[in-house]
Enzyme design. Structure first.
Site, PDB file in Angstrom:
ATOM      1  N   ASP A  52      -2.526  26.021  -0.030  1.00 22.10           N
ATOM      2  CA  ASP A  52      -1.816  25.984   1.460  1.00 22.10           C
ATOM      3  C   ASP A  52      -1.596  27.567   1.816  1.00 22.10           C
ATOM      4  O   ASP A  52      -0.857  28.086   1.219  1.00 22.10           O
ATOM      5  CB  ASP A  52      -0.642  25.234   1.439  1.00 22.10           C
ATOM      6  CG  ASP A  52       0.184  25.262   2.766  1.00 22.10           C
ATOM      7  OD1 ASP A  52       1.349  24.552   2.749  1.00 22.10           O
ATOM      8  OD2 ASP A  52      -0.312  25.941   3.713  1.00 22.10           O
ATOM      9  N   GLY A  77      -0.670  30.928  10.074  1.00 23.03           N
ATOM     10  CA  GLY A  77      -1.483  31.912  10.779  1.00 23.03           C
ATOM     11  C   GLY A  77      -1.623  33.247   9.728  1.00 23.03           C
ATOM     12  O   GLY A  77      -1.881  34.470  10.230  1.00 23.03           O
ATOM     13  N   ASP A  82       5.461  20.833   7.315  1.00 26.17           N
ATOM     14  CA  ASP A  82       6.125  21.883   6.675  1.00 26.17           C
ATOM     15  C   ASP A  82       7.595  21.981   7.199  1.00 26.17           C
ATOM     16  O   ASP A  82       8.012  22.531   8.089  1.00 26.17           O
ATOM     17  CB  ASP A  82       5.594  23.129   7.484  1.00 26.17           C
ATOM     18  CG  ASP A  82       4.108  23.306   7.060  1.00 26.17           C
ATOM     19  OD1 ASP A  82       3.455  22.539   7.917  1.00 26.17           O
ATOM     20  OD2 ASP A  82       3.593  23.754   6.194  1.00 26.17           O
TER      21      ASP A  82
HETATM   22  C1  DX5 Z   1       3.454  28.179   5.183  1.00 27.22           C
HETATM   23  C2  DX5 Z   1       2.952  27.224   5.758  1.00 27.22           C
HETATM   24  C3  DX5 Z   1       1.612  27.414   6.443  1.00 27.22           C
HETATM   25  C4  DX5 Z   1       0.688  26.281   7.056  1.00 27.22           C
HETATM   26  C5  DX5 Z   1      -0.623  26.441   6.852  1.00 27.22           C
HETATM   27  O1  DX5 Z   1       4.742  28.284   4.985  1.00 27.22           O
HETATM   28  O2  DX5 Z   1       3.021  26.004   4.824  1.00 27.22           O
HETATM   29  O3  DX5 Z   1       0.757  27.761   5.076  1.00 27.22           O
HETATM   30  O4  DX5 Z   1       1.211  25.331   6.291  1.00 27.22           O
HETATM   31  O5  DX5 Z   1      -0.959  27.500   7.673  1.00 27.22           O
HETATM   32  P1  DX5 Z   1      -2.258  28.179   8.016  1.00 27.22           P
HETATM   33  O6  DX5 Z   1      -3.355  27.149   7.744  1.00 27.22           O
HETATM   34  O7  DX5 Z   1      -2.235  28.485   9.648  1.00 27.22           O
HETATM   35  O8  DX5 Z   1      -2.393  29.469   7.431  1.00 27.22           O
END
Ligand code: DX5
Length: 236
Positions: free
Chosen positions: A188, A158, A48
């Site tokens: 995602d 999160g 990310d």
């Molecule tokens: C947002 C990030 C999150 C991450 C995954 O910018 O890209 O979405 O990858 O986060 P979780 O799985 O913890 O929601």
């Protein structure tokens, strides 16, 4: 600039792909963390990348990813949550990212940027923020091998899954189907045991998860297998 050479699209897997976000990983041990993710059976690893402008957070430069590249053999995806990513594309490809995801909202000339990724030898992909309509990919499906529908507002892990994105996932899935091309549909944000079925039933086949994998008391291997099983059940 010559048109991007047509690239054989990635085959859409018959079984869903589980792709961890490294955002919740221990940043002091990232090499070991990517090795542990590969050992846990993930299909790809997503970085990310955040620039503090497109999103209010700052994360991985290309050198960090390059340092981790030797520690795992699975495909690396660079999710570039950055404004005007064009100048950064070569750096992340050289760092070992085979899939490069840019945001439609961050590219003044999205069609050209996606062609540039293909010219660099990587697999072009485009991401849509929650407020961006599926139409935004309507004229670039011939240039991508993956479309990412964000199910949170980007910037942090999160967060809660935005179930209202499921109709949009379906819209993108229908556009991909109509294109006749093999294109992955990735989601995602807030993907977890309680939300994965909805995303897959709507049309997603690549599932990015961070928090849900790292908070599983059974460990990473259990979390990956459980998420995959739930995703496969939702496709059945
Ligand atoms: C947002 C990030 C999150 C991450 C995954 O910018 O890209 O979405 O990858 O986060 P979780 O799985 O913890 O929601």
């Amino acid at each position: 600039m010559p048109g991007a050479p047509y690239r054989l699209a990635m085959p859409v897997p018959s079984t869903p792909l589980i792709v961890p976000s490294v955002l919740p990983a221990d940043f002091a041990r990232l090499g070991e963390e990517v090795a542990a993710l590969e050992k846990a059976g993930v299909d790809r690893i997503q970085w990310d990348v955040m620039d503090g402008r497109f999103v209010p957070n700052l994360t991985f430069g290309p050198d960090v990813i390059a340092a981790c590249r030797p520690h795992a053999s699975v495909t690396f995806e660079a999710h570039l949550m950055v404004e005007e990513p064009d100048t950064l594309l070569p750096r992340y490809v050289e760092a070992g990212c085979e899939v490069v995801i840019v945001h439609a909202e961050a590219c003044r000339h999205l069609h050209r940027t996606l062609g540039r990724i293909a010219e660099l030898g990587a697999r072009p992909a485009v991401a849509l923020n929650p407020a961006t309509p599926a139409d935004a990919v309507g004229h670039v499906l011939d240039l991508v091998e993956l479309v990412l529908v964000m199910t949170v507002n980007p910037g942090f892990g999160g967060q809660d899954y935005i179930a209202a994105m499921e109709p949009k996932i379906g819209e993108v899935a229908r556009r991909i189907d109509a294109s006749g091309r093999t294109i992955d549909l990735e989601v995602d944000g807030g993907i977890a045991p309680a939300t994965v079925a909805g995303a897959v039933a709507a049309g997603a086949n690549v599932l990015v998860a961070g928090s849900a994998l790292y908070r599983d008391p059974g460990g990473l291997e259990h979390a990956v297998a459980d998420l995959r099983a739930r995703a496969e059940a939702a496709r059945a």
